[in-house]
Design a protein around this motif. Structure first.
Motif, mmCIF file in Angstrom:
data_model
loop_
_atom_site.group_PDB
_atom_site.id
_atom_site.type_symbol
_atom_site.label_atom_id
_atom_site.label_comp_id
_atom_site.label_asym_id
_atom_site.label_seq_id
_atom_site.Cartn_x
_atom_site.Cartn_y
_atom_site.Cartn_z
ATOM 1 N N LYS A 90 0.852 -1.193 0.000
ATOM 2 C CA LYS A 90 0.000 0.000 0.000
ATOM 3 C C LYS A 90 0.882 1.235 0.000
ATOM 4 N N LEU A 91 0.719 2.065 -1.017
ATOM 5 C CA LEU A 91 1.485 3.306 -1.103
ATOM 6 C C LEU A 91 0.973 4.294 -0.064
ATOM 7 N N GLU A 92 1.905 4.933 0.641
ATOM 8 C CA GLU A 92 1.541 5.931 1.632
ATOM 9 C C GLU A 92 1.642 7.326 1.007
ATOM 10 N N ASP A 93 1.241 8.310 1.770
ATOM 11 C CA ASP A 93 1.155 9.671 1.231
ATOM 12 C C ASP A 93 2.478 10.155 0.638
ATOM 13 N N ASP A 94 3.598 9.854 1.303
ATOM 14 C CA ASP A 94 4.880 10.344 0.792
ATOM 15 C C ASP A 94 5.281 9.627 -0.492
ATOM 16 N N ASP A 95 4.884 8.354 -0.644
ATOM 17 C CA ASP A 95 5.156 7.645 -1.898
ATOM 18 C C ASP A 95 4.360 8.263 -3.042
ATOM 19 N N ALA A 97 3.199 11.262 -3.179
ATOM 20 C CA ALA A 97 3.683 12.622 -3.435
ATOM 21 C C ALA A 97 4.901 12.624 -4.351
ATOM 22 N N VAL A 98 5.777 11.626 -4.203
ATOM 23 C CA VAL A 98 6.967 11.534 -5.055
ATOM 24 C C VAL A 98 6.562 11.390 -6.517
ATOM 25 N N VAL A 99 5.552 10.570 -6.769
ATOM 26 C CA VAL A 99 5.076 10.381 -8.140
ATOM 27 C C VAL A 99 4.328 11.631 -8.618
ATOM 28 N N ALA A 100 3.536 12.224 -7.733
ATOM 29 C CA ALA A 100 2.725 13.391 -8.113
ATOM 30 C C ALA A 100 3.595 14.580 -8.503
ATOM 31 N N ARG A 101 4.771 14.700 -7.908
ATOM 32 C CA ARG A 101 5.644 15.826 -8.256
ATOM 33 C C ARG A 101 6.097 15.766 -9.712
ATOM 34 N N VAL A 102 6.126 14.582 -10.274
ATOM 35 C CA VAL A 102 6.556 14.428 -11.666
ATOM 36 C C VAL A 102 5.372 14.309 -12.620
ATOM 37 N N PHE A 103 4.344 13.550 -12.208
ATOM 38 C CA PHE A 103 3.260 13.217 -13.132
ATOM 39 C C PHE A 103 1.877 13.701 -12.682
ATOM 40 N N GLY A 104 1.806 14.464 -11.600
ATOM 41 C CA GLY A 104 0.522 14.998 -11.170
ATOM 42 C C GLY A 104 -0.234 14.084 -10.226
ATOM 43 N N ASN A 105 -1.352 14.585 -9.740
ATOM 44 C CA ASN A 105 -2.097 13.878 -8.699
ATOM 45 C C ASN A 105 -3.016 12.773 -9.205
ATOM 46 N N VAL A 106 -3.290 12.748 -10.503
ATOM 47 C CA VAL A 106 -4.262 11.772 -10.994
ATOM 48 C C VAL A 106 -3.637 10.685 -11.863
ATOM 49 N N ALA A 107 -2.323 10.715 -12.054
ATOM 50 C CA ALA A 107 -1.681 9.686 -12.879
ATOM 51 C C ALA A 107 -1.763 8.317 -12.210
ATOM 52 N N LEU A 108 -1.500 8.273 -10.906
ATOM 53 C CA LEU A 108 -1.666 7.015 -10.162
ATOM 54 C C LEU A 108 -3.154 6.782 -9.944
ATOM 55 N N TYR A 191 6.288 2.654 -15.879
ATOM 56 C CA TYR A 191 7.573 1.974 -15.690
ATOM 57 C C TYR A 191 8.586 2.937 -15.078
ATOM 58 N N TYR A 192 8.618 4.158 -15.584
ATOM 59 C CA TYR A 192 9.526 5.175 -15.044
ATOM 60 C C TYR A 192 9.176 5.464 -13.586
ATOM 61 N N ALA A 193 7.880 5.579 -13.293
ATOM 62 C CA ALA A 193 7.455 5.887 -11.928
ATOM 63 C C ALA A 193 7.907 4.807 -10.962
ATOM 64 N N PHE A 194 7.812 3.542 -11.375
ATOM 65 C CA PHE A 194 8.240 2.466 -10.477
ATOM 66 C C PHE A 194 9.760 2.422 -10.346
ATOM 67 N N ASN A 195 10.466 2.347 -11.468
ATOM 68 C CA ASN A 195 11.907 2.117 -11.428
ATOM 69 C C ASN A 195 12.705 3.320 -10.944
ATOM 70 N N SER A 196 12.251 4.524 -11.265
ATOM 71 C CA SER A 196 13.020 5.711 -10.893
ATOM 72 C C SER A 196 12.538 6.384 -9.615
ATOM 73 N N LEU A 197 11.279 6.149 -9.244
ATOM 74 C CA LEU A 197 10.709 6.875 -8.115
ATOM 75 C C LEU A 197 10.303 5.986 -6.945
ATOM 76 N N LEU A 198 9.821 4.774 -7.211
ATOM 77 C CA LEU A 198 9.240 3.948 -6.145
ATOM 78 C C LEU A 198 10.090 2.741 -5.753
ATOM 79 N N ASP A 199 10.872 2.215 -6.678
ATOM 80 C CA ASP A 199 11.604 0.977 -6.399
ATOM 81 C C ASP A 199 12.482 1.090 -5.156
ATOM 82 N N SER A 200 13.168 2.213 -5.009
ATOM 83 C CA SER A 200 14.062 2.399 -3.860
ATOM 84 C C SER A 200 13.291 2.556 -2.549
ATOM 85 N N ARG A 201 11.993 2.760 -2.625
ATOM 86 C CA ARG A 201 11.170 2.947 -1.437
ATOM 87 C C ARG A 201 10.505 1.650 -0.974
#
Length: 351
Positions: A90-95, A97-108, A191-201
């Motif tokens: 389950k993605l938490e708010d900070d996870d 937010a990391v994606v939203a900074r690049v792709f906005g609030n509705v991409a996920l 794919y970019y969101a997972f590998n560059s933004l979320l994988d390390s989290r």
């Protein structure tokens, strides 16, 4: 992010676990040989804290009765390597937010990330992602004219967007957007969101049992050699963790002359560990942790007769007695060894 559920398939004694939901504290209860350890070991291999762990081997891990048929089918290409473990996070708010900074609030479009690991040790992910919404956001967030934005928004794919950008005047704004788009094009924005933004989290798991209990004493030269070569033994990890938590530098400890500087550093390290341990160990509040470093002696344990040795000791202020860490009660040694992992990782453990 947090693990919310997992399932295990075709692994040792477990053919299909069904979905196992997890909470902040999850306890597996069952008879001996019911498969509790099997579930934990499969889950640990999904995201192990020790990078040299985590491999599945169908020869040893696939259910024995069907192992030959399975391997024949994979070799002949009539089936793909089996899915062993799947984790739902389950993605938490900070996870988010990391994606939203690049792709906005509705991409996920979902707050669930799924990771799956197979017998060939490949991994796949599932992340619900709206490519169109992501593309629209990265365009709208750029400092471009409305006319240019309207034209870019008509792009039906990331490749189309890149072609449109190539035809524009290469301002810093356009170049920055094109750099992002080109990093996405080989795959997708998801794919970019997972590998560059979320994988390390993704949380790492620590599988802990008696195998990882520290002995309380080690030869410093041998420990450094194993560390540098990547050949650490299981009981090395908790000791190295405690040395780091005590703010000691293992390499500096090779200078084992009894100087005031070394004595002060060891006393400081002992005080740090004592304060932290007594926050959680309530059975006896009169214990004091101590580190000692001295030259090896002929009567020391095997492998510790040369060079310099580090000893972990526990001083009981009530009984005025010092004992080696490894000779304390089994419960205390288990707690002491396990505690360092609790400080640094998500944990899956055998109780």
């Amino acid at each position: 992010m947090k693990l919310s559920a997992f399932e295990v398939n075709e692994f040792r004694s477990v053919w299909n676990s069904n979905l196992c939901e997890t909470e902040d504290i999850t306890c597996l209860v069952g008879k001996n040989e019911a498969g509790k350890t099997t579930l934990l070991k499969a889950l640990y291999n999904l995201s192990p804290i020790l990078t040299n762990n985590g491999s599945f081997d169908p020869v040893n891990d696939y259910p024995r009765r069907e192992a030959s048929e399975y391997q024949d089918a994979v070799e002949q290409g009539s089936r793909r390597p089996a899915e062993v473990v799947k984790g739902y996070y389950k993605l938490e708010d900070d996870d988010i937010a990391v994606v939203a900074r690049v792709f906005g609030n509705v991409a996920l479009t979902s707050d669930v990330l799924t990771l799956t690991k197979y017998y060939d040790n490949s991994m796949t992910y599932t992340l619900s992602f709206d490519e169109g919404a992501a593309r629209k956001y990265v365009i709208e967030s750029c400092n471009l004219t409305d006319t240019v934005k309207a034209d870019l928004t008509e792009a039906a794919s990331w490749d189309d967007l890149n072609k449109k950008l190539a035809g524009l005047e290469q301002t810093d704004e356009v170049a920055g957007l094109q750099e992002l788009v080109e990093s996405i094009i080989p795959q997708t924005a998801g794919y970019y969101a997972f590998n560059s933004l979320l994988d390390s989290r993704v949380p790492k798991f620590l599988y802990f049992d008696e195998y990882y209990q520290m002995r309380g004493h080690e030869n410093i030269q041998a420990l450094i050699k194993r560390r540098d070569s990547g050949d650490l033994l299981p009981f090395d990890h908790p000791l190295l963790g405690l040395i780091n938590l005590a703010r000691l530098n293992l390499d500096d400890l090779l200078n084992a002359q009894r100087t005031i500087e070394l004595v002060n550093r060891l006393e400081g390290a002992s005080n740090i560990l004592t304060r932290q341990i007594l926050k959680y160990w309530s059975q006896n509040k009169h214990l004091q942790m101590k580190f000692d470093i001295r030259d090896a002696r002929p009567e020391d344990p095997e492998g510790m007769q040369s060079g310099h040795n580090i000893w972990g000791r526990v001083y009981d202020q009530v009984h005025w007695a010092t004992t080696e860490l490894g000779s304390r009660s089994k419960g205390f040694v288990w707690f002491f060894s396990f505690w360092h992992g609790m400080k640094t990782s998500s944990v899956t453990t055998q109780m």
